[in-house]
Write an enzyme that holds these catalytic residues in place. Structure first.
Site, PDB file in Angstrom:
ATOM      1  N   HIS A  98      -6.334 -25.049  18.594  1.00  0.00           N
ATOM      2  CA  HIS A  98      -5.377 -24.393  19.489  1.00  0.00           C
ATOM      3  C   HIS A  98      -6.148 -23.648  20.583  1.00  0.00           C
ATOM      4  O   HIS A  98      -6.177 -22.418  20.621  1.00  0.00           O
ATOM      5  CB  HIS A  98      -4.479 -23.438  18.700  1.00  0.00           C
ATOM      6  CG  HIS A  98      -3.206 -23.082  19.426  1.00  0.00           C
ATOM      7  ND1 HIS A  98      -1.958 -23.164  18.830  1.00  0.00           N
ATOM      8  CD2 HIS A  98      -2.980 -22.647  20.695  1.00  0.00           C
ATOM      9  CE1 HIS A  98      -1.032 -22.775  19.689  1.00  0.00           C
ATOM     10  NE2 HIS A  98      -1.627 -22.469  20.838  1.00  0.00           N
ATOM     11  N   ASN A 142      -3.426 -28.836  19.920  1.00  0.00           N
ATOM     12  CA  ASN A 142      -2.324 -28.187  20.617  1.00  0.00           C
ATOM     13  C   ASN A 142      -2.393 -28.460  22.116  1.00  0.00           C
ATOM     14  O   ASN A 142      -3.419 -28.198  22.759  1.00  0.00           O
ATOM     15  CB  ASN A 142      -2.381 -26.677  20.384  1.00  0.00           C
ATOM     16  CG  ASN A 142      -1.261 -25.946  21.095  1.00  0.00           C
ATOM     17  OD1 ASN A 142      -0.121 -25.976  20.640  1.00  0.00           O
ATOM     18  ND2 ASN A 142      -1.564 -25.303  22.213  1.00  0.00           N
ATOM     19  N   GLU A 143      -1.317 -28.977  22.641  1.00  0.00           N
ATOM     20  CA  GLU A 143      -1.155 -29.201  24.079  1.00  0.00           C
ATOM     21  C   GLU A 143      -2.370 -29.832  24.747  1.00  0.00           C
ATOM     22  O   GLU A 143      -2.933 -29.291  25.715  1.00  0.00           O
ATOM     23  CB  GLU A 143      -0.781 -27.890  24.777  1.00  0.00           C
ATOM     24  CG  GLU A 143       0.569 -27.353  24.334  1.00  0.00           C
ATOM     25  CD  GLU A 143       1.035 -26.134  25.099  1.00  0.00           C
ATOM     26  OE1 GLU A 143       2.244 -25.848  25.073  1.00  0.00           O
ATOM     27  OE2 GLU A 143       0.185 -25.476  25.745  1.00  0.00           O
ATOM     28  N   GLN A 189      -5.187 -15.910  19.184  1.00  0.00           N
ATOM     29  CA  GLN A 189      -4.245 -14.979  19.786  1.00  0.00           C
ATOM     30  C   GLN A 189      -3.808 -13.872  18.833  1.00  0.00           C
ATOM     31  O   GLN A 189      -3.278 -12.846  19.284  1.00  0.00           O
ATOM     32  CB  GLN A 189      -3.017 -15.732  20.301  1.00  0.00           C
ATOM     33  CG  GLN A 189      -3.337 -16.663  21.470  1.00  0.00           C
ATOM     34  CD  GLN A 189      -2.120 -17.421  21.948  1.00  0.00           C
ATOM     35  OE1 GLN A 189      -1.919 -18.567  21.584  1.00  0.00           O
ATOM     36  NE2 GLN A 189      -1.299 -16.791  22.762  1.00  0.00           N
TER      37      GLN A 189
END
Length: 407
Positions: free
Chosen positions: A112, A156-157, A18
């Site tokens: 991620h 991540n998540e 990102q």
């Protein structure tokens, strides 16, 4: 007096794809440029954080923040299966070292959402050998930077896709595009199917095994990192008639995943809002209630609710690894964060073991299928020149960090 314990981590988070830019070997890059892509625009140069991280870490430290959560990019480190780039590994070691030189605690995420193209093409997380591939990668990263890293988030998540499948929860901007997952969240009828993206598997057994093997690799050293994973803990609340459906969704998307964290050093809590569940599923945000750019209800109490749930269910320390809001109204960001932190302080006062608060996000960045339309950042980034502009919310949070509260 401080509302938070000594050594509390105050900081912000980013994800490599990102913010870094030029992540050309990633599955997401390929999908962003494909015909019929679900992405509003490609990530491109993003925030050029790959080259500008010294400036960004320096700014974070000067604001008064003492922790930075960032990710290492698998697609850079292992661009072809079995080939590990020493140059990329050295880059991330320099990032960690820069944090330490600035008095900033590095919290490093190994995965991620973005993966090497070869991993996605081999079936991603549902493909044969995915767990062992990720563990091999985690071992190699740890060999190179583990001696300097006190906190590691493996994945991540991992529960995000499960959450979307069971509740249809997603940012408003991506609820209809399927995030490149036609099997689980169907694309609009007739839309081309983009190249594969290795989003986390909704199969908890796969993700739990990957996490556990990666955690074992990290624990083998070097270093003595605290290890956990981060979970998307949506504050699910039952509306009248939705009690049974809500309980089932909480079990499948939150509680089962928190149970995995019982063997970890901590659990990362990532909460933004609540969703109310009625007898037929998620209910719309009530008329007249403030919402964010993502279409989510502005609901700061969600953070404290999720932190208490995580601490009770997992029984390990909690690190808030993401919390924030997408808005172009920075005063609204401050108000939201203040209220969320007030709830977090109440958790601490009640004896909940909370180790830190890491805001999402440091920089206005590439928000997946929404492109650059969503502004979660404490720092604005000029899309042409990459010039950084520190927002009042960043200075406010730095003052809170220096004082340890109050708000």
């Amino acid at each position: 007096m401080s509302s938070f314990p000594e050594g509390f981590l105050w900081g912000a988070s980013t994800a490599p794809h990102q913010v870094e830019g030029g992540n050309v070997n990633a599955d997401l890059w390929r999908s962003e440029w494909a015909p019929g892509s679900p992405f509003r625009e490609p990530s491109g140069d993003a925030c050029d954080h790959y080259h500008r991280y010294p400036e960004d870490i320096a700014t974070l430290a000067e604001l008064g923040l003492n922790a930075y959560r960032f990710g290492v990019e698998w697609a850079r480190i292992e661009p072809e299966e079995g080939y590990f780039s020493r140059a990329a590994l050295d880059h991330y070691r320099r990032m960690v070292a820069t944090c330490l030189e600035r008095g900033v605690t590095p919290v490093v995420t190994y995965y991620h959402f973005s993966s090497p193209r070869w991993f996605a093409s081999a079936g991603g997380w549902d493909g044969p050998g995915a767990v062992d591939r990720f563990a091999r990668y985690a071992e190699r990263v740890t060999e190179h930077i583990g001696d300097l890293v006190p906190w590691v988030c493996t994945i991540n998540e991992p529960n995000l896709i499960s959450l979307m499948v069971h509740t249809r929860f997603a940012p408003a901007a991506s609820r209809e595009d399927g995030l490149g997952l036609p099997e689980h969240l169907r694309l609009p009828e007739g839309a081309p199917v983009p190249p594969p993206v290795a989003w986390p598997s909704p199969n908890i057994e796969i993700m739990a095994k990957a996490h556990r093997k990666a955690a074992e690799a990290v624990k083998a050293g070097p270093g003595d990192s605290a290890v956990g994973w981060t979970l998307a803990l949506l504050d699910l609340q039952a509306a009248e008639g939705g009690e049974q459906r809500c309980a089932a969704a909480r079990q499948a998307t939150l509680l089962d995943w928190l149970d995995v964290s019982r063997d970890d050093d901590f659990v990362g809590v990532q909460t933004y809002t609540r969703e109310r569940i009625g007898p037929d599923g998620l209910l719309p945000v009530p008329d007249g209630v403030p919402t964010t750019q993502t279409g989510w209800e502005v609901y700061p109490p969600a953070l404290a609710h999720s932190v208490r749930l995580a601490a009770e269910r997992a029984g390990v320390p909690v690190l808030v690894t993401e919390n924030g809001m997408a808005t172009d109204d920075d005063e609204a960001r401050i108000a939201y964060t203040r209220a969320a932190l007030e709830g977090l302080a109440e958790c601490v006062a009640d004896g909940v073991d909370v180790r830190g608060y890491l805001h999402w996000t440091l920089l206005d960045n590439f928000e997946w299928t929404s492109g650059y339309a969503m502004t979660f950042g404490l720092i604005a980034v000029d899309r042409t020149t990459f010039a950084r502009t520190v927002k009042p919310s960043a200075r406010w949070l730095g003052e809170v960090a220096r004082a340890g509260g109050p708000f």
